[in-house]
Design a protein around this motif. Structure first.
Motif, PDB file in Angstrom:
ATOM      1  N   ARG A  78      -2.566  -0.110  -4.105  1.00 43.78           N
ATOM      2  CA  ARG A  78      -1.546  -1.236  -4.596  1.00 43.78           C
ATOM      3  C   ARG A  78      -1.586  -1.443  -5.998  1.00 43.78           C
ATOM      4  O   ARG A  78      -2.327  -1.280  -6.385  1.00 43.78           O
ATOM      5  CB  ARG A  78      -1.923  -2.616  -3.728  1.00 43.78           C
ATOM      6  N   GLU A 138      -6.077   4.944   0.024  1.00 50.70           N
ATOM      7  CA  GLU A 138      -5.003   3.655  -0.629  1.00 50.70           C
ATOM      8  C   GLU A 138      -4.877   2.917  -1.526  1.00 50.70           C
ATOM      9  O   GLU A 138      -6.301   3.047  -2.601  1.00 50.70           O
ATOM     10  CB  GLU A 138      -5.700   2.139   0.314  1.00 50.70           C
ATOM     11  N   LYS A 154       0.330   4.102  -0.084  1.00 53.10           N
ATOM     12  CA  LYS A 154      -0.326   5.179   1.957  1.00 53.10           C
ATOM     13  C   LYS A 154       0.712   4.912   2.955  1.00 53.10           C
ATOM     14  O   LYS A 154       0.522   5.492   3.689  1.00 53.10           O
ATOM     15  CB  LYS A 154      -1.702   5.488   1.104  1.00 53.10           C
ATOM     16  N   ARG A 155       0.199   3.766   2.739  1.00 54.16           N
ATOM     17  CA  ARG A 155       0.553   2.999   4.505  1.00 54.16           C
ATOM     18  C   ARG A 155       2.286   3.413   4.294  1.00 54.16           C
ATOM     19  O   ARG A 155       2.894   3.992   5.298  1.00 54.16           O
ATOM     20  CB  ARG A 155       0.428   1.733   4.290  1.00 54.16           C
ATOM     21  N   TYR A 210      -3.356  11.384   5.795  1.00 49.64           N
ATOM     22  CA  TYR A 210      -4.841  10.098   6.265  1.00 49.64           C
ATOM     23  C   TYR A 210      -6.217  10.538   6.156  1.00 49.64           C
ATOM     24  O   TYR A 210      -6.705   9.305   6.143  1.00 49.64           O
ATOM     25  CB  TYR A 210      -4.878   9.799   7.863  1.00 49.64           C
ATOM     26  N   GLY A 238       0.879  -1.634   0.024  1.00 50.42           N
ATOM     27  CA  GLY A 238       0.323  -0.332  -0.308  1.00 50.42           C
ATOM     28  C   GLY A 238       1.069   1.209  -0.090  1.00 50.42           C
ATOM     29  O   GLY A 238       1.643   1.873   0.808  1.00 50.42           O
ATOM     30  N   GLN A 298       3.073   6.973   4.659  1.00 52.92           N
ATOM     31  CA  GLN A 298       2.846   7.426   6.138  1.00 52.92           C
ATOM     32  C   GLN A 298       3.958   6.688   7.422  1.00 52.92           C
ATOM     33  O   GLN A 298       4.693   7.039   8.033  1.00 52.92           O
ATOM     34  CB  GLN A 298       1.400   7.160   6.934  1.00 52.92           C
ATOM     35  N   LEU A 299       4.922   5.445   6.812  1.00 51.66           N
ATOM     36  CA  LEU A 299       5.640   5.321   7.642  1.00 51.66           C
ATOM     37  C   LEU A 299       6.761   6.402   7.717  1.00 51.66           C
ATOM     38  O   LEU A 299       7.148   6.362   8.220  1.00 51.66           O
ATOM     39  CB  LEU A 299       5.921   3.536   7.241  1.00 51.66           C
TER      40      LEU A 299
END
Length: 510
Positions: free
Chosen positions: A191, A189, A77-78, A184, A75, A81-82
């Motif tokens: 993939r 999201e 977005k994930r 957020y 992902g 964000q990380l």
């Protein structure tokens, strides 16, 4: 999704990615200006604090492609964000640091965070927009990267006087938190269902293991000796790790580097040109930041030093809009060659530096180097992405982006080593500190001139064919950001017409 919601969503992605890339690049370019102040507060020598610069680039080189692949699989977005969260942690760690070691550790973490933010941010932007909207969005992203890099040294100089060197990292942490909230709320999201599920973790580690002992060996060679056991051991580890990397890339399902790309003569030449350009400009900015602030030479404050380096940073951006049009008229190879020729002249001019020089004597060489870099960077990046088939544009972009980090890490370490070694040797011979520092800067500049001359040779001999774009606004933005990141131009678009759109950050299709 309705038109209104789509517009809002696209605006959120654009804001989050552009703000984050501006902050990352401003932070990166500001650090060299801060090193003398950090050295004064922590008691660690500037020579050792060089790892705050080279460590960042070293980890970035290892992570830039892998982070894009992780975004495709887990992902975008994930992972974005990380990266932002990791950036916040690194900023706080550096701002709270009471030792040089903590600063270096924070910067190493920041290298991974920055590379992840850039790779996944561009991926998010690429999949959220299409057609002309995509060109505008990526152009704005490239412009934000260029503005951030140009403003960083000045911003760092201002904040040292107002808040102390820690202020930059506190502000960057706050902005990154806001980007996390915006992402957020406003970013969806995404993939790549077709992306290989296998991630080349071993290749990532081996890139770091290859570069780390190389940079350590160069950095400590002045103390250890070039043919001492520790130095030779470092270089031997680099060779073994490099060999292991090549063997790994031949066997894994989704290699970090497709070795078949190395058979593409234009891509290899353009990538080496990108490596040389990134390395020499980063090495120069590192040295000038120290030389300008040393009390024995110009004795500038951090703010004055930030202002003094503006001709080099802003010049790259100012010349960029004119480069695609020039390349269209005289050819990409000729433009690259002219750029490296001008850069070589600029480095030769700095190479004859004398301790009596005032700032005005540096101004014209700095402008020449900036203009030369501006001329060579854009067409080199364009050549890298336009020289491969549609399905390899993302991979070519990833390779050239890795090359930037490698060039920055290795050239900065080499320049710092030459500067420190020559300065020490000249001081031991009885020269004044000012004369010794001028000799160190001159020696390092001559080495940068040699590298630039090699770039000129590459343009003449290797980059024999290169499509040029149509000199659009997006081409100008790509040219402005070319010393930071490779963005496909209209030349690449012509080469890939009719093929699936390619994510320039990870090499996947969308």
């Amino acid at each position: 999704m309705t038109g209104t919601r789509a517009s809002v969503g696209t605006g959120g992605v654009l804001a989050a990615t552009c703000i984050s890339t501006l902050v990352v690049n401003a932070n990166t370019s500001a650090v060299s200006i801060l090193l003398p102040a950090i050295s004064d507060d922590t008691g660690m020598s500037v020579a050792t604090l060089q790892w705050a610069v080279t460590g960042y680039s070293l980890v970035g080189a290892a992570v830039i492609i892998t982070s894009g692949s992780l975004g495709d699989v887990f992902g975008r977005k994930r992972i974005f964000q990380l990266g932002l969260a990791l950036f916040v942690v690194s900023c706080v760690l550096i701002a709270l640091a009471n030792s040089g070691g903590m600063v270096i550790a924070g910067r190493v973490i920041q290298g991974a965070a920055g590379a992840t933010i850039l790779a996944c941010g561009l991926s998010l932007l690429s999949v959220a927009t299409t057609g002309e909207e995509n060109l505008r969005a990526v152009s704005l992203w490239g412009a934000a990267a260029a503005v951030g890099a140009a403003a960083g040294p000045l911003l760092g100089g201002v904040l040292v006087d107002i808040t102390g060197w820690q202020g930059l990292f506190w502000i960057d942490a706050g902005v990154a938190v806001l980007c996390m909230l915006l992402t957020y709320i406003a970013v969806s999201e995404s993939r790549d269902p077709d992306a290989p599920r296998s991630i080349d973790y071993l290749g990532t580690v081996l890139v770091a293991i290859t570069l780390m002992p190389l940079i350590l060996g160069m950095s400590k060679s002045g103390d250890w000796g070039w043919i001492s056991v520790p130095t030779v051991t470092c270089f031997a580890i680099t060779i073994v790790a490099g060999y292991a990397f090549v063997q790994t890339e031949r066997r894994v399902k989704a290699p970090l580097l497709d070795l078949a790309l190395l058979r593409n003569r234009v891509l290899v030449g353009a990538t080496i040109a990108i490596l040389i350009g990134a390395g020499t400009i980063n090495g120069l900015m590192y040295l000038l930041s120290l030389y300008f602030q040393n009390p024995a030479t110009l004795g500038f404050s951090p703010l004055q030093a930030g202002l003094a380096t503006l001709p080099a940073t802003v010049g790259l951006v100012v010349i960029a809009p004119f480069v695609p049009k020039l390349a269209g008229k005289i050819g990409g190879r000729q433009t690259i060659g002219a750029g490296f020729a001008l850069t070589t002249v600029g480095f030769v001019a700095v190479g004859v530096v004398d301790s009596s020089w005032k700032y005005a004597a540096f101004l014209l060489p700095l402008v020449a180097i900036a203009v030369g870099m501006g001329l060579s960077n854009g067409p080199s990046s364009s050549a890298a992405t336009a020289s491969v088939p549609a399905h390899q544009v993302g991979e070519a972009s990833g390779v050239s982006n890795m090359a930037r980090y490698v060039g920055a890490a290795v050239a900065t370490a080499l320049a710092a080593t030459i500067y420190a070694t020559v300065t020490t040797n000249q001081a031991d011979k009885g020269k004044s500190l000012a004369d010794a520092l001028a000799s160190g800067l001159g020696a390092a500049s001559w080495v940068m001139a040699v590298f630039s001359a090699i770039g000129l040779l590459l343009a003449i001999v290797v980059i024999v064919r290169h499509r040029t774009g149509r000199a659009t606004v997006s081409d100008s933005a790509a040219s402005a950001a070319a010393h930071l990141h490779t963005l496909p131009t209209t030349a690449a678009a012509r080469a890939t017409a009719g093929a699936p759109s390619v994510d320039p950050a990870s090499g996947g299709t969308s």
